[in-house]
Design a protein around this motif. Structure first.
Motif, PDB file in Angstrom:
ATOM      1  N   LYS A  60       0.781  -1.355   0.003  1.00 62.93           N
ATOM      2  CA  LYS A  60      -0.118   0.031  -0.036  1.00 62.93           C
ATOM      3  C   LYS A  60       0.998   1.304  -0.158  1.00 62.93           C
ATOM      4  N   VAL A  61       1.283   1.570  -1.172  1.00 59.94           N
ATOM      5  CA  VAL A  61       2.003   2.765  -1.295  1.00 59.94           C
ATOM      6  C   VAL A  61       1.679   3.586  -2.768  1.00 59.94           C
ATOM      7  N   THR A  74       3.831   5.930   4.023  1.00 53.25           N
ATOM      8  CA  THR A  74       3.248   6.902   5.061  1.00 53.25           C
ATOM      9  C   THR A  74       3.187   8.469   4.246  1.00 53.25           C
ATOM     10  N   GLY A  75       4.278   8.722   3.617  1.00 52.57           N
ATOM     11  CA  GLY A  75       4.221  10.155   2.980  1.00 52.57           C
ATOM     12  C   GLY A  75       3.207  10.117   1.639  1.00 52.57           C
ATOM     13  N   ASP A  76       2.620   9.147   1.319  1.00 54.02           N
ATOM     14  CA  ASP A  76       2.060   8.965   0.307  1.00 54.02           C
ATOM     15  C   ASP A  76       0.429   9.221   0.935  1.00 54.02           C
ATOM     16  N   ILE A  77       0.268   8.668   2.285  1.00 50.16           N
ATOM     17  CA  ILE A  77      -0.968   8.895   3.050  1.00 50.16           C
ATOM     18  C   ILE A  77      -0.972  10.171   3.470  1.00 50.16           C
ATOM     19  N   PHE A  78      -0.083  10.796   3.978  1.00 51.17           N
ATOM     20  CA  PHE A  78       0.065  12.270   4.382  1.00 51.17           C
ATOM     21  C   PHE A  78      -0.244  13.229   3.214  1.00 51.17           C
ATOM     22  N   SER A  79       0.259  12.856   1.943  1.00 51.90           N
ATOM     23  CA  SER A  79      -0.188  13.672   0.929  1.00 51.90           C
ATOM     24  C   SER A  79      -1.742  13.610   0.537  1.00 51.90           C
ATOM     25  N   SER A 106      -3.229  12.228  11.562  1.00 46.56           N
ATOM     26  CA  SER A 106      -3.884  10.968  10.939  1.00 46.56           C
ATOM     27  C   SER A 106      -2.456   9.918  10.671  1.00 46.56           C
ATOM     28  N   VAL A 107      -1.634  10.272   9.830  1.00 43.70           N
ATOM     29  CA  VAL A 107      -0.689   9.418   9.879  1.00 43.70           C
ATOM     30  C   VAL A 107      -0.032   8.800  10.984  1.00 43.70           C
ATOM     31  N   ALA A 108       0.289   9.720  12.227  1.00 44.78           N
ATOM     32  CA  ALA A 108       0.652   9.332  13.330  1.00 44.78           C
ATOM     33  C   ALA A 108      -0.388   8.164  14.128  1.00 44.78           C
ATOM     34  N   GLN A 109      -1.467   8.536  13.788  1.00 44.65           N
ATOM     35  CA  GLN A 109      -2.406   7.554  14.403  1.00 44.65           C
ATOM     36  C   GLN A 109      -2.338   6.384  13.873  1.00 44.65           C
ATOM     37  N   LEU A 110      -2.294   6.361  12.340  1.00 41.70           N
ATOM     38  CA  LEU A 110      -2.255   5.110  11.681  1.00 41.70           C
ATOM     39  C   LEU A 110      -0.969   4.439  12.084  1.00 41.70           C
ATOM     40  N   ILE A 111       0.308   4.852  12.244  1.00 46.24           N
ATOM     41  CA  ILE A 111       1.283   4.320  12.508  1.00 46.24           C
ATOM     42  C   ILE A 111       1.290   3.753  13.834  1.00 46.24           C
ATOM     43  N   SER A 112       0.623   4.406  14.774  1.00 43.51           N
ATOM     44  CA  SER A 112       0.679   4.109  16.174  1.00 43.51           C
ATOM     45  C   SER A 112      -0.397   2.734  16.152  1.00 43.51           C
ATOM     46  N   LEU A 113      -1.468   2.648  15.212  1.00 39.56           N
ATOM     47  CA  LEU A 113      -2.402   1.389  15.344  1.00 39.56           C
ATOM     48  C   LEU A 113      -1.718   0.182  14.648  1.00 39.56           C
ATOM     49  N   ASN A 114      -0.645   0.483  13.881  1.00 40.51           N
ATOM     50  CA  ASN A 114      -0.314  -0.792  13.168  1.00 40.51           C
ATOM     51  C   ASN A 114       1.220  -0.876  13.236  1.00 40.51           C
ATOM     52  N   GLN A 115       1.593  -0.477  14.405  1.00 44.29           N
ATOM     53  CA  GLN A 115       3.333  -0.554  14.741  1.00 44.29           C
ATOM     54  C   GLN A 115       3.568  -1.875  15.033  1.00 44.29           C
ATOM     55  N   ASP A 116       2.568  -2.864  15.526  1.00 47.84           N
ATOM     56  CA  ASP A 116       2.858  -4.224  15.767  1.00 47.84           C
ATOM     57  C   ASP A 116       2.672  -5.192  14.687  1.00 47.84           C
ATOM     58  N   ASN A 117       2.147  -4.769  13.324  1.00 50.58           N
ATOM     59  CA  ASN A 117       2.200  -5.269  12.232  1.00 50.58           C
ATOM     60  C   ASN A 117       3.407  -6.146  12.062  1.00 50.58           C
ATOM     61  N   ARG A 118       3.395  -7.495  11.674  1.00 55.57           N
ATOM     62  CA  ARG A 118       4.390  -8.231  11.298  1.00 55.57           C
ATOM     63  C   ARG A 118       5.188  -7.853  10.140  1.00 55.57           C
ATOM     64  N   ILE A 141       0.717   0.397   5.229  1.00 52.67           N
ATOM     65  CA  ILE A 141      -0.201   0.293   5.931  1.00 52.67           C
ATOM     66  C   ILE A 141      -1.809  -0.024   5.278  1.00 52.67           C
ATOM     67  N   PRO A 142      -2.542  -0.849   5.862  1.00 61.75           N
ATOM     68  CA  PRO A 142      -3.544  -1.142   5.317  1.00 61.75           C
ATOM     69  C   PRO A 142      -4.984  -0.036   5.201  1.00 61.75           C
ATOM     70  N   VAL A 143      -4.710   1.010   4.175  1.00 62.02           N
ATOM     71  CA  VAL A 143      -5.443   2.028   4.717  1.00 62.02           C
ATOM     72  C   VAL A 143      -6.992   1.843   4.598  1.00 62.02           C
ATOM     73  N   GLU A 144      -7.637   0.739   3.582  1.00 60.38           N
ATOM     74  CA  GLU A 144      -9.095   0.818   3.742  1.00 60.38           C
ATOM     75  C   GLU A 144      -9.655   0.552   4.853  1.00 60.38           C
ATOM     76  N   LYS A 145      -8.991  -0.175   5.895  1.00 61.63           N
ATOM     77  CA  LYS A 145      -9.197  -0.613   7.084  1.00 61.63           C
ATOM     78  C   LYS A 145      -9.456   0.767   8.056  1.00 61.63           C
ATOM     79  N   TYR A 146      -9.062   1.628   7.786  1.00 60.40           N
ATOM     80  CA  TYR A 146      -8.976   3.011   8.609  1.00 60.40           C
ATOM     81  C   TYR A 146      -9.555   4.200   8.036  1.00 60.40           C
ATOM     82  N   LEU A 147     -10.327   3.999   6.944  1.00 60.33           N
ATOM     83  CA  LEU A 147     -10.933   5.171   6.086  1.00 60.33           C
ATOM     84  C   LEU A 147     -11.833   5.743   7.142  1.00 60.33           C
ATOM     85  N   HIS A 148     -12.421   5.367   8.094  1.00 59.96           N
ATOM     86  CA  HIS A 148     -13.719   5.898   8.880  1.00 59.96           C
ATOM     87  C   HIS A 148     -12.905   6.943   9.796  1.00 59.96           C
TER      88      HIS A 148
END
Length: 282
Positions: free
Chosen positions: A16-17, A216-221, A244-256, A262-269
């Motif tokens: 997801k980039v 994450t830069g693309d998400i920011f953009s 928003s980027v900080a929140q998404l990183i925090s929510l996914n920081q334990d991803n293997r 980051i799977p952005v579709e899961k967090y669009l809300h």
């Protein structure tokens, strides 16, 4: 009529980039999104091995067809450009469209951590400077801002006065609004910017999360552009994108497998916001 936006960026088959990260975000924010791939990449580069197809010849054939069909876009957002030749073709198209009133967003993807990416040449930098000249907003990272302005890179960061000088030098290339991301100012990771409407510099500090995700830069953009296209002011839009980027990183920081992005579709809300179409675009 809805504001239509064209993404000129790469497409990764796995991860997801770039376009894969930006398109769902901008679509969720209610913008009709079209895309022009600058290259097709097998997967995110973070895996260390990849296959890439440069689409310059394809792009060269697309623009004449679009001109003949009368296709127009309210905004164009550019990202990774695969070669100096491609950068020149895209730059001239953006110059042409800007003269017809299209808003141009430029993410001059060229390097990071004081170094240029492989394949980025002085010719590529010159083409990017041409694009900056017609941009309504450009947002290089600190490394890219240094290369664009021929400013020495300082690994330890800069003072606010030095950051202001760098902004002023960048504005000689991009006379409207500018941001510099991932810049350490007085010891604090920050985004600095200049709003050409209010004619003022600003600084937005943030706390760095020591986890790396590609994209994450693309998400920011995408969040930044979506906010601006809905009439939000620049400083507020930048802060919202940062948070928003900080929140998404925090929510996914334990991803293997972080190399997938980051799977952005899961967090669009999480991107829901109140539109305010009375404010100027930038």
């Amino acid at each position: 009529m809805d504001k239509q936006i064209l993404l000129i960026n790469d497409i990764a088959g796995y991860g997801k980039v770039a376009t894969a990260a930006m398109l769902p975000i901008l679509s969720y924010m209610g913008l009709p999104v079209y895309n022009l791939p600058t290259c097709l990449v097998s997967n995110t580069l973070d895996y260390g091995k990849f296959h890439l197809l440069d689409t310059t010849d394809y792009i060269q054939g697309v623009f004449p067809v679009w001109r003949e069909l009368g296709f127009r876009f309210n905004a164009i957002a550019t990202g990774l450009l695969a070669s100096p030749r491609q950068a020149s073709i895209v730059a001239h198209y953006c110059v042409e469209q800007a003269k017809q009133g299209t808003t141009i967003f430029v993410d001059p993807i060229m390097g990071d951590e004081g170094k240029l990416y492989n394949g980025v040449s002085e010719e590529s930098i010159d083409s990017m400077r041409l694009m900056l000249s017609v941009s309504d907003l450009t947002y290089p990272n600190y490394t890219e801002a240094c290369y664009l302005t021929n400013t020495p890179y300082r690994a330890g960061g800069v003072t606010f006065d030095e950051a202001s000088v760098l902004l002023d030098n960048l504005r000689k290339l991009a006379p409207r609004s500018v941001l510099i991301t991932s810049i350490t100012v007085d010891g604090q990771p920050s985004v600095v910017g200049h709003n050409h409407i209010s004619d003022e510099h600003f600084i937005l500090p943030y706390d760095e999360i020591p986890v790396h995700f590609p994209g994450t830069g693309d998400i920011f953009s995408a969040i930044l552009i979506g906010q601006l296209m809905h009439g939000q002011p620049l400083r507020q839009s930048t802060r919202r994108a940062m948070d928003s980027v900080a929140q998404l990183i925090s929510l996914n920081q334990d991803n293997r497998d972080k190399n997938r992005g980051i799977p952005v579709e899961k967090y669009l809300h999480l991107l829901d916001f109140e539109n305010n179409n009375d404010n100027p675009l930038l």
